[in-house]
Scaffold this active site. Structure first.
Site, short mmCIF file in Angstrom:
data_model
loop_
_atom_site.label_atom_id
_atom_site.label_comp_id
_atom_site.label_asym_id
_atom_site.label_seq_id
_atom_site.Cartn_x
_atom_site.Cartn_y
_atom_site.Cartn_z
N HIS A 64 0.85 -1.19 0.00
CA HIS A 64 0.00 0.00 0.00
C HIS A 64 0.88 1.24 0.00
CE1 HIS A 64 -3.34 2.51 2.19
NE2 HIS A 64 -2.79 3.15 1.19
N GLU B 161 1.11 7.89 -3.28
CA GLU B 161 2.07 7.52 -2.24
C GLU B 161 3.33 8.36 -2.34
OE1 GLU B 161 1.44 5.31 0.39
OE2 GLU B 161 -0.53 5.73 -0.49
N HIS C 201 3.82 10.63 0.90
CA HIS C 201 4.76 10.02 1.82
C HIS C 201 6.22 10.03 1.34
CE1 HIS C 201 1.25 8.62 3.99
NE2 HIS C 201 0.79 8.09 2.87
#
Length: 223
Positions: free
Chosen positions: A92, A147, A151
């Site tokens: 993920h 992502e 992040h």
């Protein structure tokens, strides 16, 4: 008998890459897309550790990938959930984390404010070559883009390619069950198959495995 597998991203028959022309053209991510208003914030704070989140793809596709109104698989989940691919545990994300995050409330619920969107909205869409290179690890163009923006920009990585290369390295170092195993059995299986995890606390939330690393990429306890 439980079957275990090394988490390689290129096992024959499990991930068939699409033709480059078939990749989604509109996969850029925007903070305003976040449903949780707390998570729209730019939160450029120091990173204390990292968390690798792994999702069991068949369960995700069965429970979370479809439009609730039509029942059809959402377009951004099509590569993962349709077409002949047979994913098991997939990534993920690899998330930069703080040991002392701030808090925010969204609809009355507390939300931890870990590092997020550290380059704001100035990231731009990923190079399609990077998308294709890592599509078998994080199976979706929008997933990869999101992502990286949320992040990867917070972990001190020099580029998206560097971030995803580290993500794949951590993923492929693991031996994972081929089946949908749940805690506490899941923890026993992971610790037995991965000696480095034997003495650390593995996390599990929202149906996902959480494995934590220090800044030198050594396994540590997850909170």
């Amino acid at each position: 008998m439980l079957v275990l597998m090394a988490a390689t991203a290129s096992l024959a028959g499990e991930c068939v890459l699409p033709d480059p022309a078939a990749l989604a053209m509109q996969y850029d991510w925007h903070r305003r897309n976040e449903k949780n208003t707390c998570l729209r914030r730019i939160n450029d704070i120091p990173v204390d550790y990292f968390m690798l989140a792994l999702s069991y793809s068949p369960r995700f596709c069965r429970e979370s990938a479809r439009d609730f109104r039509t029942g059809a698989v959402r377009p951004h989940n099509a590569f993962q959930c349709e077409g002949g691919n047979a994913f098991g545990w997939v990534v993920h994300g690899l998330w930069a984390q703080s040991r002392h995050p701030g808090t925010c409330r969204d609809n009355g619920k507390p939300v931890a404010l870990h590092p997020r969107y550290c380059r704001g909205d100035e990231v731009g869409p990923l190079d399609p070559r990077v998308i294709r290179q890592y599509l078998c690890v994080l199976p979706g163009e929008s997933l990869l883009q999101g992502e990286w923006e949320k992040h990867g920009t917070c972990g001190g990585f020099g580029s998206a390619a560097e971030y995803f290369a580290k993500t794949r390295q951590l993923y492929e170092a693991l031996v994972l069950p081929k089946e949908d195993v749940r805690p506490p059995r899941l923890f026993r299986v992971l610790k037995q198959a991965n000696p480095g995890l034997k003495e650390v606390r593995i996390g599990y939330a929202s149906g996902e495995i959480r494995i934590c690393y220090d800044r030198k990429w050594q396994y540590i306890d997850c909170p």
